[in-house]
Design a protein around this motif. Structure first.
Motif, PDB file in Angstrom:
ATOM      1  N   VAL A 110       0.875  -1.181   0.000  1.00 36.88           N
ATOM      2  CA  VAL A 110       0.000   0.000   0.000  1.00 36.88           C
ATOM      3  C   VAL A 110       0.909   1.227   0.000  1.00 36.88           C
ATOM      4  N   TYR A 114      -1.071   6.893   1.106  1.00 40.31           N
ATOM      5  CA  TYR A 114      -2.482   6.649   1.450  1.00 40.31           C
ATOM      6  C   TYR A 114      -2.725   6.793   2.944  1.00 40.31           C
ATOM      7  N   SER A 115      -3.797   7.502   3.319  1.00 43.95           N
ATOM      8  CA  SER A 115      -4.323   7.345   4.677  1.00 43.95           C
ATOM      9  C   SER A 115      -5.210   6.107   4.612  1.00 43.95           C
ATOM     10  N   ARG A 118      -8.561   6.973   2.820  1.00 46.11           N
ATOM     11  CA  ARG A 118      -8.469   7.121   1.358  1.00 46.11           C
ATOM     12  C   ARG A 118      -8.248   5.771   0.685  1.00 46.11           C
ATOM     13  N   TYR A 119      -7.471   4.902   1.343  1.00 45.09           N
ATOM     14  CA  TYR A 119      -7.224   3.586   0.746  1.00 45.09           C
ATOM     15  C   TYR A 119      -8.525   2.800   0.625  1.00 45.09           C
ATOM     16  N   THR A 122     -10.778   4.041  -2.001  1.00 39.54           N
ATOM     17  CA  THR A 122     -10.307   3.698  -3.347  1.00 39.54           C
ATOM     18  C   THR A 122     -10.652   2.261  -3.709  1.00 39.54           C
TER      19      THR A 122
END
Ligand code: C5P
Length: 229
Positions: A110, A114-115, A118-119, A122
């Motif tokens: 990952v 990315y927080s 947000r991950y 997505t």
């Protein structure tokens, strides 16, 4: 003993090679997309001519045949290590492994930018605060597909090491020697902590390339890595 990889995030091949020439003991250099798109394979040749191992960090993520083609081209150039993206999936990773020849492959898990929120947005799942299990899941999938290891944030190294066992490579950026400026890196650890957590390859860029005496910083990081064993 873990290896130290210097990230050559510099503006041109001339600058990158001038930096390398200030680091007489350098074993590994990382070339990222900015330098590679600007200068192409010439910078790889310059490093190989100096006997330096090359880590090409372009994080390939595409249909399996395209990634296999890129990996084969890297192998033809004598690239020692390259990145693929684990989210390309098992089939893509297996195609990359089939094409890699003597080039080693590590999979990005990952992105550290990315927080967790947000991950999960997505990938379309409900938000879970801790990304650690997801990083370990992707790492296991990638290594199961045959890659040599993974790239992960320094804070996730220990969890990934316990998920993968002792063999796979774990490459980690975000390393800052004590007292160094963290710059835009949010999640950092010092070299000794990264080695003790189970990393096999530490990626360090600006603390070395922007130092007044790059070779002195390089040597002191190596020393700290040796003492951390
Ligand atoms: O200068 P610095 O030591 O922060 O450089 C770290 C290197 O590792 C950069 O080339 C950066 O692109 C790369 N990297 C990173 N974080 C990731 C993946 C790669 O810092 N998650």
């Amino acid at each position: 003993m873990a290896d130290l990889i210097v990230a050559l995030d510099l503006a041109s091949a001339d600058e990158a090679l001038a930096m390398v020439d200030q680091l007489p003991d350098l074993e590994w250099a990382k070339i990222g997309p900015v330098l590679f798109v600007r200068e192409g394979p010439a910078v790889v040749r310059g490093l190989k001519q100096r006997g330096i191992k090359v880590f090409l960090d372009l994080k390939w993520y595409d249909i399996p045949s395209t990634v296999a083609g890129a990996v084969a081209a890297a192998a033809d150039q004598g690239i020692d290590l390259a990145t693929v993206h684990s989210l390309g999936g098992q089939q893509m990773l297996e195609a990359a492994v089939k094409a890699c020849g003597t080039t080693k492959l590590v999979a990005v898990t990952v992105l550290t930018s990315y927080s967790s929120e947000r991950y999960w947005n997505t990938v379309g799942r409900e938000s879970v605060t801790d990304l650690g299990p997801e990083v370990s899941r992707l790492a296991r999938m990638a290594v199961g597909a045959g890659v040599h290891g993974v790239v992960t944030s320094v804070l996730e190294v220990a969890g990934v090491r316990s998920a993968l066992g002792p063999e796979p490579w774990i490459v980690t950026p975000g390393i800052r020697p004590a007292g160094a400026d963290s710059g835009d890196q949010q999640r950092t650890a010092d070299p000794g902590a990264a080695v003790r957590a189970g990393a096999t390859h530490l990626v360090v860029g600006r603390p070395i390339t922007r130092a007044e005496s790059p070779d002195e910083v390089y040597k002191s990081i190596k020393q700290e890595m040796r003492q951390a064993r």
